[in-house]
Write a protein that holds these residues in place. Structure first.
Motif, mmCIF file in Angstrom:
data_model
loop_
_atom_site.group_PDB
_atom_site.id
_atom_site.type_symbol
_atom_site.label_atom_id
_atom_site.label_comp_id
_atom_site.label_asym_id
_atom_site.label_seq_id
_atom_site.Cartn_x
_atom_site.Cartn_y
_atom_site.Cartn_z
ATOM 1 N N LEU A 207 -21.559 -21.701 0.344
ATOM 2 C CA LEU A 207 -22.603 -22.038 1.184
ATOM 3 C C LEU A 207 -22.390 -19.977 0.619
ATOM 4 C CD1 LEU A 207 -22.606 -22.447 4.913
ATOM 5 C CD2 LEU A 207 -23.981 -23.490 2.975
ATOM 6 N N GLU A 208 -21.459 -19.447 0.114
ATOM 7 C CA GLU A 208 -21.775 -17.926 -0.724
ATOM 8 C C GLU A 208 -21.468 -18.519 -2.617
ATOM 9 O OE1 GLU A 208 -20.456 -15.461 0.807
ATOM 10 O OE2 GLU A 208 -20.065 -16.668 2.681
ATOM 11 N N PRO A 209 -22.320 -17.678 -2.576
ATOM 12 C CA PRO A 209 -22.766 -17.836 -3.782
ATOM 13 C C PRO A 209 -22.329 -17.877 -5.842
ATOM 14 C CG PRO A 209 -24.245 -16.050 -3.078
ATOM 15 C CD PRO A 209 -22.841 -16.283 -2.161
ATOM 16 N N GLU A 210 -21.036 -16.780 -5.025
ATOM 17 C CA GLU A 210 -19.416 -16.523 -6.508
ATOM 18 C C GLU A 210 -18.996 -17.974 -6.173
ATOM 19 O OE1 GLU A 210 -19.906 -14.780 -3.257
ATOM 20 O OE2 GLU A 210 -20.512 -12.626 -4.693
ATOM 21 N N ALA A 211 -18.922 -18.767 -4.920
ATOM 22 C CA ALA A 211 -18.480 -20.270 -4.819
ATOM 23 C C ALA A 211 -19.167 -20.892 -5.531
ATOM 24 C CB ALA A 211 -17.939 -21.067 -3.606
ATOM 25 N N VAL A 212 -20.604 -20.958 -5.742
ATOM 26 C CA VAL A 212 -21.287 -21.879 -5.774
ATOM 27 C C VAL A 212 -21.020 -22.474 -7.862
ATOM 28 C CG1 VAL A 212 -23.796 -22.343 -6.016
ATOM 29 C CG2 VAL A 212 -22.838 -22.165 -4.105
ATOM 30 N N GLY A 213 -21.398 -20.407 -8.196
ATOM 31 C CA GLY A 213 -21.311 -20.197 -9.223
ATOM 32 C C GLY A 213 -20.079 -21.216 -9.994
ATOM 33 N N GLU A 214 -19.079 -20.735 -9.765
ATOM 34 C CA GLU A 214 -17.840 -21.622 -10.347
ATOM 35 C C GLU A 214 -17.635 -23.141 -10.198
ATOM 36 O OE1 GLU A 214 -14.284 -21.944 -11.473
ATOM 37 O OE2 GLU A 214 -15.073 -20.134 -11.517
ATOM 38 N N LEU A 215 -18.412 -23.668 -9.188
ATOM 39 C CA LEU A 215 -18.911 -25.154 -8.808
ATOM 40 C C LEU A 215 -19.054 -25.435 -10.392
ATOM 41 C CD1 LEU A 215 -18.131 -27.694 -7.305
ATOM 42 C CD2 LEU A 215 -20.300 -27.028 -6.017
ATOM 43 N N LEU A 216 -20.136 -24.694 -10.553
ATOM 44 C CA LEU A 216 -21.591 -25.004 -11.437
ATOM 45 C C LEU A 216 -20.892 -24.801 -13.163
ATOM 46 C CD1 LEU A 216 -24.389 -23.433 -10.384
ATOM 47 C CD2 LEU A 216 -24.037 -25.713 -9.989
ATOM 48 N N ARG A 217 -19.726 -24.321 -13.092
ATOM 49 C CA ARG A 217 -19.041 -23.869 -14.058
ATOM 50 C C ARG A 217 -17.924 -24.897 -14.422
ATOM 51 N NH1 ARG A 217 -19.459 -18.119 -12.863
ATOM 52 N NH2 ARG A 217 -17.799 -18.497 -11.370
ATOM 53 N N SER A 218 -17.078 -25.361 -13.279
ATOM 54 C CA SER A 218 -16.293 -26.530 -13.092
ATOM 55 C C SER A 218 -17.017 -27.942 -13.750
ATOM 56 C CB SER A 218 -15.492 -26.234 -12.183
ATOM 57 O OG SER A 218 -14.933 -25.711 -11.344
ATOM 58 N N ILE A 219 -17.911 -27.967 -13.481
ATOM 59 C CA ILE A 219 -19.065 -29.246 -13.602
ATOM 60 C C ILE A 219 -18.659 -29.137 -14.907
ATOM 61 C CG2 ILE A 219 -21.074 -30.668 -12.848
ATOM 62 C CD1 ILE A 219 -21.171 -29.447 -9.872
ATOM 63 N N ASP A 220 -19.604 -28.526 -15.235
ATOM 64 C CA ASP A 220 -19.969 -28.154 -16.475
ATOM 65 C C ASP A 220 -19.043 -28.815 -17.847
ATOM 66 O OD1 ASP A 220 -22.795 -27.778 -16.293
ATOM 67 O OD2 ASP A 220 -22.325 -25.438 -16.243
ATOM 68 N N SER A 221 -17.543 -27.951 -17.592
ATOM 69 C CA SER A 221 -16.260 -27.914 -18.220
ATOM 70 C C SER A 221 -15.848 -29.874 -17.723
ATOM 71 C CB SER A 221 -15.832 -26.852 -17.873
ATOM 72 O OG SER A 221 -15.525 -26.641 -16.554
ATOM 73 N N TYR A 222 -16.294 -30.472 -16.792
ATOM 74 C CA TYR A 222 -15.688 -31.851 -15.813
ATOM 75 C C TYR A 222 -15.182 -32.497 -17.810
ATOM 76 C CZ TYR A 222 -14.957 -36.191 -13.852
ATOM 77 O OH TYR A 222 -13.922 -37.268 -13.563
ATOM 78 N N ALA A 223 -14.168 -33.161 -17.998
ATOM 79 C CA ALA A 223 -13.289 -33.932 -18.612
ATOM 80 C C ALA A 223 -13.912 -34.857 -19.035
ATOM 81 C CB ALA A 223 -12.703 -33.403 -19.383
ATOM 82 N N GLY A 224 -14.297 -35.744 -17.619
ATOM 83 C CA GLY A 224 -14.639 -37.165 -17.106
ATOM 84 C C GLY A 224 -15.437 -37.644 -18.023
ATOM 85 N N HIS A 225 -15.492 -39.058 -17.320
ATOM 86 C CA HIS A 225 -17.329 -39.553 -18.085
ATOM 87 C C HIS A 225 -17.723 -38.911 -17.985
ATOM 88 C CE1 HIS A 225 -19.837 -43.192 -18.771
ATOM 89 N NE2 HIS A 225 -18.630 -43.796 -19.036
ATOM 90 N N ALA A 226 -19.117 -39.186 -18.884
ATOM 91 C CA ALA A 226 -20.024 -38.460 -18.757
ATOM 92 C C ALA A 226 -21.332 -38.652 -18.070
ATOM 93 C CB ALA A 226 -21.023 -38.743 -21.066
ATOM 94 N N ILE A 227 -21.495 -40.517 -17.809
ATOM 95 C CA ILE A 227 -22.596 -40.111 -16.623
ATOM 96 C C ILE A 227 -22.154 -39.859 -15.658
ATOM 97 C CG2 ILE A 227 -23.314 -42.113 -14.802
ATOM 98 C CD1 ILE A 227 -22.775 -44.198 -17.180
ATOM 99 N N ALA A 228 -20.688 -39.797 -14.570
ATOM 100 C CA ALA A 228 -20.907 -39.009 -13.720
ATOM 101 C C ALA A 228 -21.193 -37.138 -13.254
ATOM 102 C CB ALA A 228 -18.893 -38.736 -12.865
#
Length: 399
Positions: A207-228
């Motif tokens: 529920l904090e903007p900074e935490a959401v931004g960090e989550l989105l960046r982490s998702i973009d750099s996720y090295a696992g399966h492309a579908i996930a």
């Protein structure tokens, strides 16, 4: 002359069936095979009738007389023993065919016929599996203590919420049995206070903007399966329930019209839902279309395109990225969207509720509003995706 037990034991078979009378209509049939069968003969409305009272020696002389006397008492009260016997047999067959499992399956079939969502009926079948200890018991004869024993077995495994849901499902089955004449009471109605009340657990949400931004960046750099990865990228934007998203098929999407139409069968509430797609979501889906399109599941399982992603496939990458269970879940992303959209003050609460597919407590109002707010929702979804992009770029964004 009344029979004596010693005389009965001495009776020998003959070439034909013969009878030995006792008293008041009771007699013994002796068959060529050696079988000795008790019969009671009586008259009812001027017609001679007879009923079987058992086989000697399993049913002795005293037992045969007791059964005869019960039949005579019934006759005195206007009850025909033969008719009563047929009724008891039919009732036994009826009760035997109407076990809790039978009625539960019939009730689930009724849910399917009413158009309830597949997820709802699947969950009902799973709850029935948990109640296996009472599945073969007659629904008309089950006692509260027997149902409680089955529920306590579930509780003993630490599954308090499952036990509560099983009690609720069993109650619906019993009430259906009562309504259709197969039972007289719902024995689970007195069991509410006997079960442990589970602790309410909220879906992990940021529920904090900074935490959401960090989550989105982490998702973009996720090295696992492309579908996930793409499933995680799409999820924050569309505000859908995890099951609705992972079971989506390509036939539900019109990327040119930027619309996702979810059929009623897959909705928690059995009615279709339309979801506006922002430019960002369309771009993610076009990328995914190269991997999994043009038919079947949008997010298929990694090992087979015949099944969708499993329930935990999106949550597990969150754990691998270092997020604890209480921090974020796929379902919690809906809470994140709801909180930010409401706090922005830009959108009508009803439009937000439509996008979250929440049921309206006022049924009439819900029907009236179902087709409204589409233009506002289109604009809202695009604003939300643009806002998420801003959060991804910087950690100093205000609502």
């Amino acid at each position: 002359m009344a029979l004596k037990d010693v005389e009965i034991r001495a009776l020998k078979p003959r070439d034909r069936i013969y009878k030995c009378s006792d008293s008041h209509g009771l007699y013994l049939e002796v068959h060529p095979t050696g079988s000795k069968l008790w019969r009671y003969k009586y008259r009812r409305l001027g017609k001679e009738k007879r009923i079987a009272l058992g086989r000697y020696p399993e049913a002795g002389l005293a037992e045969a007389r007791r059964k005869r006397d019960e039949a005579r008492l019934g006759l005195a009260d206007g009850i025909d023993p033969a008719v009563e016997r047929k009724r008891e047999k039919l009732l036994a067959v009826f009760n035997g065919a109407n076990t809790f499992g039978d009625l539960a399956k019939e009730y689930i079939d009724k849910m399917v016929a009413e158009g309830r969502a597949d997820t709802t009926t699947t969950k009902a079948n799973w709850l029935l599996e948990q109640l296996a200890p009472i599945a073969k018991s007659s629904v008309a004869e089950l006692k509260p203590v027997e149902v409680l024993a089955a529920l306590k077995r579930i509780e003993a495994k630490g599954k308090h919420e499952t036990a509560r849901r099983c009690r609720s499902f069993a109650s619906r089955v019993f009430r259906y049995a009562v309504a259709t004449g197969r039972a007289e009471i719902d024995p689970t109605s007195v069991l509410r206070s006997a079960l442990i009340t589970p602790k309410t657990e909220h879906h992990g949400a940021m529920l904090e903007p900074e935490a959401v931004g960090e989550l989105l960046r982490s998702i973009d750099s996720y090295a696992g399966h492309a579908i996930a990865r793409i499933a995680m990228q799409v999820a924050p934007h569309v505000m859908a329930r995890p099951g609705e998203l992972r079971q989506a098929t390509w036939t539900e999407f019109d990327l040119e019209a930027a619309t996702w139409k979810i059929p009623a069968a897959r909705m928690k509430m059995p009615r279709p839902r339309a979801v506006p797609l922002s430019r960002q979501v369309v771009a993610y889906l076009r990328e995914l279309h190269e991997l999994t399109g043009p038919e079947g599941y949008v997010f298929p399982a990694f090992h087979t395109f015949k099944r969708p992603l499993s329930e935990n496939t999106i949550n597990q990458p969150f754990r691998r990225m270092g997020y604890a269970v209480g921090e974020i879940t796929a379902h919690g992303l809906r809470t994140t969207a709801s909180t930010f959209l409401n706090e922005s003050g830009k959108w009508k609460p009803d439009a937000i509720e439509r996008s979250l597919a929440h049921a309206d407590k006022d049924a009439v109002r819900g029907i009236y509003n179902r087709g409204r707010y589409w233009e506002e929702r289109v604009a809202m979804h695009q604003w939300w995706s643009d806002y998420l992009d801003e959060l991804r770029k910087t950690t100093n964004i205000c609502n």
